[in-house]
Motif scaffolding. Structure first.
Motif, PDB file in Angstrom:
ATOM      1  N   VAL A  95       1.133  -1.031   0.624  1.00 19.63           N
ATOM      2  CA  VAL A  95      -0.068   0.231  -0.255  1.00 19.63           C
ATOM      3  C   VAL A  95       0.282   1.034  -0.484  1.00 19.63           C
ATOM      4  CG1 VAL A  95      -1.507   1.228   1.486  1.00 19.63           C
ATOM      5  CG2 VAL A  95      -1.816  -1.261   0.741  1.00 19.63           C
ATOM      6  N   LYS A  96       1.906   1.263   0.959  1.00 21.89           N
ATOM      7  CA  LYS A  96       2.369   2.524   1.001  1.00 21.89           C
ATOM      8  C   LYS A  96       3.421   2.529  -0.496  1.00 21.89           C
ATOM      9  CE  LYS A  96       5.366   4.237   4.573  1.00 21.89           C
ATOM     10  NZ  LYS A  96       4.489   4.819   4.698  1.00 21.89           N
ATOM     11  N   LEU A  97       4.100   1.650  -1.312  1.00 24.21           N
ATOM     12  CA  LEU A  97       4.773   1.847  -2.926  1.00 24.21           C
ATOM     13  C   LEU A  97       3.907   2.469  -3.234  1.00 24.21           C
ATOM     14  CD1 LEU A  97       7.228   1.645  -3.420  1.00 24.21           C
ATOM     15  CD2 LEU A  97       6.484  -0.760  -4.472  1.00 24.21           C
ATOM     16  N   PHE A  98       2.443   1.153  -3.230  1.00 19.62           N
ATOM     17  CA  PHE A  98       1.257   2.281  -4.660  1.00 19.62           C
ATOM     18  C   PHE A  98       0.957   3.497  -4.280  1.00 19.62           C
ATOM     19  CE2 PHE A  98      -2.940   2.307  -6.797  1.00 19.62           C
ATOM     20  CZ  PHE A  98      -2.768   1.150  -8.036  1.00 19.62           C
ATOM     21  N   THR A  99       0.806   3.532  -2.743  1.00 21.55           N
ATOM     22  CA  THR A  99       0.191   5.043  -2.682  1.00 21.55           C
ATOM     23  C   THR A  99       1.387   6.263  -3.436  1.00 21.55           C
ATOM     24  OG1 THR A  99      -0.774   4.632  -0.943  1.00 21.55           O
ATOM     25  CG2 THR A  99      -0.547   6.955  -0.790  1.00 21.55           C
ATOM     26  N   LEU A 100       2.717   5.769  -3.308  1.00 21.27           N
ATOM     27  CA  LEU A 100       3.269   6.065  -3.710  1.00 21.27           C
ATOM     28  C   LEU A 100       3.454   6.485  -5.074  1.00 21.27           C
ATOM     29  CD1 LEU A 100       6.409   7.383  -3.694  1.00 21.27           C
ATOM     30  CD2 LEU A 100       7.420   5.959  -3.316  1.00 21.27           C
ATOM     31  N   SER A 101       3.698   5.480  -5.894  1.00 20.44           N
ATOM     32  CA  SER A 101       3.293   5.521  -7.312  1.00 20.44           C
ATOM     33  C   SER A 101       2.169   6.407  -7.567  1.00 20.44           C
ATOM     34  CB  SER A 101       2.918   3.841  -7.833  1.00 20.44           C
ATOM     35  OG  SER A 101       4.094   2.883  -7.551  1.00 20.44           O
ATOM     36  N   LYS A 102       0.896   6.298  -6.805  1.00 21.02           N
ATOM     37  CA  LYS A 102       0.109   6.880  -7.668  1.00 21.02           C
ATOM     38  C   LYS A 102      -0.136   8.794  -7.259  1.00 21.02           C
ATOM     39  CE  LYS A 102      -3.995   5.046  -8.403  1.00 21.02           C
ATOM     40  NZ  LYS A 102      -4.458   5.529  -9.957  1.00 21.02           N
ATOM     41  N   GLU A 103       0.719   9.254  -6.548  1.00 18.04           N
ATOM     42  CA  GLU A 103       1.501  10.301  -6.308  1.00 18.04           C
ATOM     43  C   GLU A 103       2.139  11.270  -6.879  1.00 18.04           C
ATOM     44  OE1 GLU A 103       1.966  10.595  -1.771  1.00 18.04           O
ATOM     45  OE2 GLU A 103      -0.354  10.205  -0.880  1.00 18.04           O
ATOM     46  N   MET A 104       3.268  10.209  -7.656  1.00 18.64           N
ATOM     47  CA  MET A 104       5.381  10.863  -7.800  1.00 18.64           C
ATOM     48  C   MET A 104       4.312   9.399  -9.354  1.00 18.64           C
ATOM     49  SD  MET A 104       7.119  11.146  -4.487  1.00 18.64           S
ATOM     50  CE  MET A 104       6.708  12.436  -3.657  1.00 18.64           C
ATOM     51  N   PRO A 105       3.941   9.249 -10.001  1.00 15.07           N
ATOM     52  CA  PRO A 105       4.087   8.107 -11.159  1.00 15.07           C
ATOM     53  C   PRO A 105       5.066   8.395 -12.524  1.00 15.07           C
ATOM     54  CG  PRO A 105       2.581  10.185 -11.455  1.00 15.07           C
ATOM     55  CD  PRO A 105       3.112  10.293 -10.621  1.00 15.07           C
ATOM     56  N   TRP A 106       6.102   9.614 -11.627  1.00 16.30           N
ATOM     57  CA  TRP A 106       7.514  10.152 -12.795  1.00 16.30           C
ATOM     58  C   TRP A 106       8.449   8.836 -11.893  1.00 16.30           C
ATOM     59  CZ3 TRP A 106      10.466  11.362  -9.038  1.00 16.30           C
ATOM     60  CH2 TRP A 106      10.238  12.172  -8.016  1.00 16.30           C
ATOM     61  N   TYR A 107       7.929   8.491 -10.921  1.00 15.33           N
ATOM     62  CA  TYR A 107       9.446   7.295  -9.768  1.00 15.33           C
ATOM     63  C   TYR A 107       9.130   6.050 -10.035  1.00 15.33           C
ATOM     64  CZ  TYR A 107      12.165   6.077  -6.189  1.00 15.33           C
ATOM     65  OH  TYR A 107      13.624   5.827  -5.687  1.00 15.33           O
ATOM     66  N   LYS A 108       9.919   5.564 -11.358  1.00 12.84           N
ATOM     67  CA  LYS A 108       9.688   4.156 -12.585  1.00 12.84           C
ATOM     68  C   LYS A 108      10.174   2.905 -11.202  1.00 12.84           C
ATOM     69  CE  LYS A 108      12.928   1.800 -15.444  1.00 12.84           C
ATOM     70  NZ  LYS A 108      14.446   1.901 -16.339  1.00 12.84           N
ATOM     71  N   GLU A 109      10.926   3.155 -10.275  1.00 13.56           N
ATOM     72  CA  GLU A 109      10.937   2.129  -9.014  1.00 13.56           C
ATOM     73  C   GLU A 109       9.930   1.574  -8.488  1.00 13.56           C
ATOM     74  OE1 GLU A 109      13.150   1.349  -5.084  1.00 13.56           O
ATOM     75  OE2 GLU A 109      14.667   2.034  -6.212  1.00 13.56           O
ATOM     76  N   ALA A 110       9.199   2.832  -8.110  1.00 14.49           N
ATOM     77  CA  ALA A 110       8.068   2.811  -7.277  1.00 14.49           C
ATOM     78  C   ALA A 110       7.141   1.819  -7.754  1.00 14.49           C
ATOM     79  CB  ALA A 110       7.608   4.150  -6.410  1.00 14.49           C
TER      80      ALA A 110
END
Length: 155
Positions: A95-110
């Motif tokens: 959930v923490k990683l997916f939320t990061l993906s949603k908030e910062m979709p430019w962060y490839k690793e997430a």
């Protein structure tokens, strides 16, 4: 992050010498006084990560406190997610990683690790929109889900 740990420690030590209070007696600081923005001694997400990852007494509460401070740092947030995964908290970490993906979709690793975790946790059928969204981000950026030059989290 660049593999120049010795140079980084030298730099951090210089900053600490300059910014630590000089009272003439030994001082004791909490982790948040040292790395937090309120104390303004060494508010660095990379220094905080090094500290959190190298101290055996670090727990989820310590990570949570620091995560509030370094919310702006996608690298810190991803490392927090990986810590949770290593602590056998796969859903919290995901959930923490997916939320990061949603908030910062430019962060490839997430993005890529969220996609891998959806599959590893057996969530692909339960999260078709999330999986499709991650795949669309990867496709539009031409990111390979099997990029071997990136930290890949497996549980």
């Amino acid at each position: 992050m660049t593999g120049k740990a010795e140079a980084a420690h030298e730099l951090y030590n210089e900053v600490l010498k300059e910014r630590l209070p000089r009272t003439g007696e030994e001082i004791s600081l909490t982790f948040m006084q040292l790395v937090g923005f309120d104390g303004n001694i060494l508010p660095s997400p990379l220094y905080a990560l090094d500290w959190l990852q190298s101290h055996p007494d670090t727990d989820e509460d310590t990570w949570d406190n620091a995560s509030d401070e370094f919310y702006y740092s996608p690298h810190f947030r991803a490392q927090h997610a990986y810590y949770l995964l290593q602590q056998k908290e796969p859903m919290k970490g995901f959930v923490k990683l997916f939320t990061l993906s949603k908030e910062m979709p430019w962060y490839k690793e997430a993005i890529i690790n969220s996609w891998h975790l959806i599959h590893q946790l057996g969530l692909a059928e339960n999260m078709p929109e999330g999986k499709a969204w991650l795949e669309s981000i990867m496709e539009s950026n031409k990111w390979d889900a099997h990029d071997h030059g990136m930290h890949k989290m497996e549980i």
